[in-house]
Design an enzyme around this catalytic site. Structure first.
Site, PDB file in Angstrom:
ATOM      1  CE  LYS A  57      -4.469   1.088   0.476  1.00  0.00           C
ATOM      2  NZ  LYS A  57      -5.664   0.443  -0.073  1.00  0.00           N
ATOM      3  N   GLY A 100     -20.140   7.578   5.018  1.00  0.00           N
ATOM      4  CA  GLY A 100     -19.263   7.884   3.881  1.00  0.00           C
ATOM      5  C   GLY A 100     -19.975   7.657   2.559  1.00  0.00           C
ATOM      6  CG  LEU A 101     -23.176   9.327   1.617  1.00  0.00           C
ATOM      7  CD1 LEU A 101     -24.127  10.505   1.797  1.00  0.00           C
ATOM      8  CD2 LEU A 101     -23.947   8.065   1.243  1.00  0.00           C
ATOM      9  N   GLY A 102     -18.812   8.350  -0.596  1.00  0.00           N
ATOM     10  CA  GLY A 102     -17.854   8.545  -1.689  1.00  0.00           C
ATOM     11  C   GLY A 102     -18.116   7.553  -2.802  1.00  0.00           C
ATOM     12  CB  SER A 103     -15.847   5.945  -5.249  1.00  0.00           C
ATOM     13  OG  SER A 103     -15.059   7.082  -5.382  1.00  0.00           O
ATOM     14  CB  VAL A 104     -17.146   2.241  -1.973  1.00  0.00           C
ATOM     15  CG1 VAL A 104     -17.778   0.910  -1.614  1.00  0.00           C
ATOM     16  CG2 VAL A 104     -15.809   2.005  -2.660  1.00  0.00           C
ATOM     17  N   GLY A 105     -19.446   4.168  -1.164  1.00  0.00           N
ATOM     18  CA  GLY A 105     -20.650   4.379  -0.355  1.00  0.00           C
ATOM     19  C   GLY A 105     -21.849   4.778  -1.202  1.00  0.00           C
TER      20      GLY A 105
END
Ligand code: NAI
Length: 373
Positions: A105, A202-207
């Site tokens: 990572k 979390g409402l990003g790309s995945v959320g």
């Protein structure tokens, strides 16, 4: 504890470059998050604004594969701890998903909105190239498909690109998490998402994609994000209920889906948790591995992070397979995530052990077998 492998070498960075790469494995070894990582490198280029760490945890199964996170950690130690934990998680993720990759990572200490200049990315591409194929990267928080494309033009060790690659892994991660949530509900005797209440952090790309899928099958959503606009958008798109940041854990939902950053569940706040299932995309949602026992004692079913969120890794790893990316074959592997989880849930219940202990055992079995070979 995993074993340290033979020391690895770097290609020399071009003489005119302002980049320096230092082996900081010994410094990293002083931190609690260190778990016999094979190599940790610090890339520094003051002129071009790069301050990056690449951690290779274990390569018994193959070269290190894992995304690049761009995050403005306040201290170097916090950044180092983060990347050590994340790279270790990648070892386990690859092993449980049956992939021939190891754990790696990277973390660029920067604000992705203001500091991620082309010059910084140029310097980072040089660092990746110097690692000589020991580490393959891709997207993570703060690191986009456009960034991956930019790097791919400069170095081959990049996945998740649109340049002959598989593109954004997030929808595939979200799909795996969605299937994993259904598997957890099924394990608890709930056959449909209709009317099930999910609290998404979390409402990003995945959320966001996860919310789309849950909403489409009738789930009721409570959501939070540090970006208030995202919450308003989720209210409009899914009829979701916006919740204050600190309250999302306490929502009396069926499922808590952490899809922001790690370290959100601890001995302090687990007693406040409203949901009976924790299943989300975030890497390292538990502050300590042992916190899974507290969840178990509270009757909470925990879907281990690196099992449920492996979809994105399966997707980018497929790019590196002989013959290149095959979407159908990849989705067939993602469809196995709920099976793996169901097996882990059953074993954990039968043996009265936390689910993340069982998942780690599965990973160790594969890693140790590879080492013996
Ligand atoms: P992202 O950066 O697109 O989204 C993260 C969202 O969380 C952002 O909307 C941000 O505003 C929000 N956020 C940050 N701190 C928060 C807080 N304290 N409370 C509430 N919201 C907060 O990241 P992405 O790609 O959606 O990833 C989400 C998580 O899933 C990360 O932990 C990532 O490491 C993990 N993950 C992502 C994969 C992928 O394919 N994108 C693969 C496997 C894991």
């Amino acid at each position: 504890m995993l074993q340290t492998q033979t020391p690895r070498t770097l290609k020399t960075v071009a003489q005119k470059s302002t980049l320096t790469i230092t082996d900081i494995t010994a410094e990293a070894a002083k931190l609690d998050a260190f778990d016999n990582h094979e190599r940790v490198w610090h890339g520094r280029d003051e002129e071009r604004g790069l301050n990056a760490i690449v951690a290779i945890h274990n390569t018994a199964l193959g070269p290190g594969l894992g995304g690049t996170r761009v995050w403005p950690h306040e201290t170097f130690e916090a950044a180092l701890t983060d990347v050590l934990r994340l790279s270790r998680g990648m070892t386990f993720k690859s092993a449980v998903a049956g992939m021939d990759f190891g754990g790696g990572k990277a973390l660029i200490i920067a604000n992705s909105k203001t500091d991620k200049t082309p010059a910084l990315l140029e310097a980072y591409a040089e660092m990746l190239a110097a690692l000589n194929g020991q580490y393959f990267t891709g997207e993570d928080v703060g690191f986009t498909v456009a960034d991956a494309d930019f790097l791919r033009e400069r170095t081959p060790n990049v996945t998740g690109t649109t340049v002959g690659g598989s593109g954004n892994p997030s929808p595939v991660t979200a799909h795996g998490v969605f299937l994993g949530i259904k598997a957890a509900l099924k394990h608890r005797g709930v056959a449909t998402l209709d009317g099930v209440h999910v609290a998404v952090q979390g409402l990003g790309s995945v959320g966001w994609t996860l919310c789309e899928k849950l909403h489409a099958e009738g789930a009721r959503l409570s959501v939070t994000d540090i970006d208030a606009t995202r919450m308003e958008q989720a209210k409009d798109a899914f009829g979701a209920t916006p919740v204050a940041l600190d309250d999302i854990l306490k929502v009396n939902a069926d499922v808590f889906a952490p899809c922001a950053l790690g370290g959100v569940l601890s001995a302090e706040n687990i007693p406040l948790l409203g949901a009976k299932i924790v299943a989300g995309a975030a890497n390292n949602p538990l502050v300590r591995h042992e916190d899974a026992r507290l969840l178990m004692e509270r009757g909470v079913l925990y879907a281990p992070d690196y099992v449920i969120n492996a979809g994105g890794l399966l997707n980018v790893a497929a790019e590196l397979a002989p013959g290149g990316y095959d979407r159908e074959a990849t989705m067939a592997k993602v469809a196995k995530i709920p099976e793996t989880l169901t097996d882990i849930f059953a074993r954990a219940e039968a043996q009265k052990r936390p689910t993340n202990d069982v998942a780690a055992e599965i990973a160790f079995e594969r890693i140790n077998a590879a080492r013996q070979r």
